[in-house]
Design an enzyme around this catalytic site. Sequence first.
Site, short mmCIF file in Angstrom:
data_model
loop_
_atom_site.label_atom_id
_atom_site.label_comp_id
_atom_site.label_asym_id
_atom_site.label_seq_id
_atom_site.Cartn_x
_atom_site.Cartn_y
_atom_site.Cartn_z
N GLY A 113 -5.77 1.73 -10.28
CA GLY A 113 -4.36 1.82 -10.64
C GLY A 113 -3.54 0.91 -9.74
O GLY A 113 -3.97 0.52 -8.66
N CYS A 114 -2.33 0.58 -10.18
CA CYS A 114 -1.50 -0.34 -9.41
C CYS A 114 -1.07 0.27 -8.08
O CYS A 114 -1.25 -0.33 -7.01
CB CYS A 114 -0.31 -0.78 -10.23
SG CYS A 114 0.63 0.55 -11.01
N TYR A 115 -0.50 1.47 -8.11
CA TYR A 115 -0.11 2.13 -6.86
C TYR A 115 -1.31 2.40 -5.96
O TYR A 115 -1.27 2.13 -4.75
CB TYR A 115 0.60 3.45 -7.15
CG TYR A 115 1.97 3.36 -7.80
CD1 TYR A 115 3.05 2.81 -7.13
CD2 TYR A 115 2.18 3.87 -9.07
CE1 TYR A 115 4.31 2.76 -7.71
CE2 TYR A 115 3.43 3.84 -9.67
CZ TYR A 115 4.49 3.27 -8.99
OH TYR A 115 5.74 3.23 -9.57
N THR A 117 -3.96 0.77 -5.65
CA THR A 117 -4.42 -0.48 -5.04
C THR A 117 -3.77 -0.68 -3.68
O THR A 117 -4.43 -1.01 -2.69
CB THR A 117 -4.11 -1.67 -5.97
OG1 THR A 117 -4.91 -1.55 -7.16
CG2 THR A 117 -4.43 -2.99 -5.29
#
Length: 307
Positions: A113-115, A117
């Site tokens: 996921g972006c967060y 990461t």
Amino acid sequence: MAFSVFIDGAAGTTGLEIAERLAGRTEFELVILDEERRKDDTARAEALNQADFVILCLPDDAAKAAVAMIRNDRTRMIDASSAHRVAPGWTYGFPEVIGRQAVASARFVSNPGCYPTGFIALTAPLVRAGLLPADWPYVCHAVSGYSGGGKALIARFEADRDIAFRAYGLALGHKHVPEMQAHVGLAHAPLFAPAVVPAHRGMLVEVPLHLSAMPGAGTPDTLRAALAEFYAGSPVVKVEADAPDELLLRVSMEPTDTLTLRVLGAADGSQARLVALLDNLGKGASGAAVQNLNLMAGLDETAGLRL
């Protein structure tokens, strides 16, 4: 001969940006379904089973359904949804943390996921090194551009220019938390406080630390040095030694697949702020998928990336 790649969900933001990164590359040939056929399960199943690589850019339930359509032992998959990020049999697609060879040899890879990461990049190496305790109740504050929220949120932000800040996940239990806990190796689920700002792309993830209260924690300088050593030589992850007065997310941010980390410490060393800056559509989504695809195909991991 080029590898065939089918992006299931190619019309979404993540799928479109993956296709942009693969455009013009001779190593890959995209399998493309027209507007009518891309929602036809028979056509999708055929594409899923014919392609060398499949990248899923779908909601979680649809991603699980797509995996169930695979009828061969050859097709390799990258799932950009959160459906398989802690699932048995799936390799977590964060090569800098999990290992490049683990990703390169995997058949099923789940894109981070972006967060997570940002959170995992900041904390996993420090917990592994014993410089941060694994049993601490961590907090993660983060803000992102609205493009990560899908078409509905994009439309909402672009239609209502009066929105300045959107805090969400207020009931806690956000779907990103399991991977944040599992891939750092934490005893407690971190308290995750995400928000969205009126910018199309960009992300800042922060982990504040009371170092003086944490048993065995390193100093800010020690933490920074450990991160720099861990990511030494990485073409994607950069650890900066500067201590700026401010960090900005700009509405005009250009696409990038880099991930920049900082450790900002109090003068007496009692507190620190671990901060990650990234593009939520780059290393937080499409760029990470292309990096993983490159590794799985035996290519230079940075090919096609915007660094």
